[in-house]
Design an enzyme around this catalytic site. Structure first.
Site, PDB file in Angstrom:
ATOM      1  N   LYS A 178      -2.916   5.769  -4.441  1.00 47.29           N
ATOM      2  CA  LYS A 178      -4.056   6.665  -4.168  1.00 47.29           C
ATOM      3  C   LYS A 178      -3.856   8.006  -4.861  1.00 47.29           C
ATOM      4  O   LYS A 178      -2.717   8.498  -4.946  1.00 47.29           O
ATOM      5  CB  LYS A 178      -4.172   6.913  -2.652  1.00 47.29           C
ATOM      6  CG  LYS A 178      -4.015   5.659  -1.805  1.00 47.29           C
ATOM      7  CD  LYS A 178      -4.139   5.914  -0.321  1.00 47.29           C
ATOM      8  CE  LYS A 178      -3.733   4.679   0.484  1.00 47.29           C
ATOM      9  NZ  LYS A 178      -2.337   4.622   0.898  1.00 47.29           N
ATOM     10  N   HIS A 195      -7.820   9.297  -2.005  1.00 51.77           N
ATOM     11  CA  HIS A 195      -7.124   9.277  -0.714  1.00 51.77           C
ATOM     12  C   HIS A 195      -7.962   9.867   0.431  1.00 51.77           C
ATOM     13  O   HIS A 195      -8.008   9.311   1.533  1.00 51.77           O
ATOM     14  CB  HIS A 195      -5.795  10.031  -0.854  1.00 51.77           C
ATOM     15  CG  HIS A 195      -4.752   9.613   0.126  1.00 51.77           C
ATOM     16  ND1 HIS A 195      -3.418   9.520  -0.188  1.00 51.77           N
ATOM     17  CD2 HIS A 195      -4.838   9.266   1.425  1.00 51.77           C
ATOM     18  CE1 HIS A 195      -2.742   9.139   0.876  1.00 51.77           C
ATOM     19  NE2 HIS A 195      -3.585   8.977   1.876  1.00 51.77           N
ATOM     20  N   ASP A 243       0.846  -1.199   0.000  1.00 47.39           N
ATOM     21  CA  ASP A 243       0.000   0.000   0.000  1.00 47.39           C
ATOM     22  C   ASP A 243       0.881   1.249   0.000  1.00 47.39           C
ATOM     23  O   ASP A 243       1.619   1.499   0.950  1.00 47.39           O
ATOM     24  CB  ASP A 243      -0.878   0.018   1.253  1.00 47.39           C
ATOM     25  CG  ASP A 243      -1.796   1.238   1.268  1.00 47.39           C
ATOM     26  OD1 ASP A 243      -2.873   1.156   0.653  1.00 47.39           O
ATOM     27  OD2 ASP A 243      -1.420   2.272   1.849  1.00 47.39           O
ATOM     28  N   TYR A 257       3.021   9.919  -0.718  1.00 49.39           N
ATOM     29  CA  TYR A 257       4.116   9.370   0.107  1.00 49.39           C
ATOM     30  C   TYR A 257       5.480   9.609  -0.549  1.00 49.39           C
ATOM     31  O   TYR A 257       6.515   9.481   0.108  1.00 49.39           O
ATOM     32  CB  TYR A 257       3.947   7.869   0.357  1.00 49.39           C
ATOM     33  CG  TYR A 257       2.688   7.444   1.091  1.00 49.39           C
ATOM     34  CD1 TYR A 257       1.853   8.380   1.714  1.00 49.39           C
ATOM     35  CD2 TYR A 257       2.328   6.109   1.170  1.00 49.39           C
ATOM     36  CE1 TYR A 257       0.694   7.987   2.370  1.00 49.39           C
ATOM     37  CE2 TYR A 257       1.177   5.707   1.836  1.00 49.39           C
ATOM     38  CZ  TYR A 257       0.358   6.650   2.418  1.00 49.39           C
ATOM     39  OH  TYR A 257      -0.784   6.247   3.062  1.00 49.39           O
TER      40      TYR A 257
END
Ligand SMILES: NC(=O)C1=CN([C@@H]2O[C@H](COP(=O)(O)OP(=O)(O)OC[C@H]3O[C@@H](n4cnc5c(N)ncnc54)[C@H](OP(=O)(O)O)[C@@H]3O)[C@@H](O)[C@H]2O)C=CC1
Ligand SMILES: O=C(O)C(=O)[C@@H](O)[C@H](O)C(=O)CO
Length: 276
Positions: free
Chosen positions: A76, A109, A46, A51
């Protein structure tokens, strides 16, 4: 090697119930962390555009030599990319960074209600699904009112809702709304970022089973049918968090962990989080 149980999503796609999360892992450390996870047996990863480590994830997947159809990759669309055209572009950029032609699961998200774009964003995800660019689509951080509005206005019901969920924040209203719509619930921060591992009842249960507190908390999730994605950059913990299929908690133990709920979020409330 242990085989992880799967959850059959509402479109028939099977998703491993235990995966590996990489929030807050710098890109240059992500390849090693994901490689360690794949080595131990995790097959579901994930990540998210925000990120900043999709390249690191993609490198670990490519270097692993594991067949693509044995892997399950989630990413996401970030808040500032919401909207139909922007989301299609964001998907292409994520897929390219990951080095993949097709994703397994693509999520919105956050609903970011002030932005007012999650329905347009969902249309883009429906298009990506129809075009075969991703095998399943879903949402993250959607509260019951966001789910109701989305489902009412859409062709495709989200396959997954990934939300904050751990013993200090059992999020029962969202679990009930997910179940009502046939959406699988996936727990983020399943260990509350470590904050629940010193709770007396968790420690006591772990001692009774000769397991660690983290293993007990992951079992609590798994036995209640949730998908979990614990994160660690520590090889021994990556292995420990995967070794959760050889014991069973009793109903009383599950109840004792449920009783730790105090609405204690580690992250923002989805109705109020509108960050770009
Ligand atoms: N959709 C969303 O909005 C969100 C999604 N997520 C997803 O969920 C994943 C997991 O959530 P995350 O917030 O990372 O938190 P977790 O609940 O997975 O906890 C991670 C923290 O716990 C520590 N830890 C991990 N395993 C153990 C263990 N066995 N014993 C003791 N400590 C342990 C880790 O330390 P160390 O790494 O140093 O070993 C790290 O500090 C994320 O990585 C991300 O993929 C997370 C937040 C929001
Ligand atoms: O980790 C995630 O997936 C998140 O969306 C959040 O942690 C978010 O990025 C954040 O940092 C909120 O404060």
């Amino acid at each position: 090697m242990t085989s992880v149980p799967t959850i059959t999503l509402n479109n028939g796609v099977r998703m491993p119930q235990l995966g590996f999360g990489v929030f807050q892992v710098p890109d240059d450390q992500t390849t090693a962390a994901v490689a360690a996870a794949l080595e131990v047996g995790y097959r579901s990863i994930d990540t998210a555009a925000v990120y900043g480590n999709e390249v690191g994830v993609g490198r670990a997947l490519a270097e692993s030599g594991i067949r693509r159809d044995e892997l399950f990759v989630t990413t996401k669309v970030w808040n500032s990319d919401q909207g139909y055209d922007q989301t299609l572009r964001a998907f292409d950029a994520s897929a390219e960074r990951l080095g993949l032609d097709q994703l397994d699961l693509y999520l919105i998200h956050w609903p970011t209600p002030e932005r007012g774009r999650y329905l347009d964003t969902w249309r883009a995800l429906e298009r990506l699904l129809a075009d075969g660019r991703t095998r399943a689509i879903g949402v993250s951080n959607f509260e019951p009112e966001h789910l109701d509005r989305l489902v009412e206005a859409s062709e495709v019901v989200p396959a997954v809702n990934q939300v904050e969920l751990h013993p200090a924040m059992t999020n029962t209203a969202v679990i009930a709304a997910d179940a009502r719509h046939g959406i699988a619930t996936e727990a983020w921060s399943p260990l509350a970022q470590g904050a629940v591992l010193h709770e007396a009842s968790v420690v006591e249960i772990s001692e009774r089973h000769g397991r660690t507190p983290a293993q007990v908390v992951l079992r609590w999730h798994l036995q209640q049918g949730r998908i979990v994605i614990p994160k660690s950059v520590t090889p021994s913990r990556i292995a420990e968090n995967f070794d959760v299929f050889g014991f069973e908690l009793t109903e009383l133990e599950l109840d004792a962990i449920d009783a730790l709920d105090r609405g204690g979020r580690t992250g923002p409330h989805p109705a109020e989080f509108n960050a770009a």
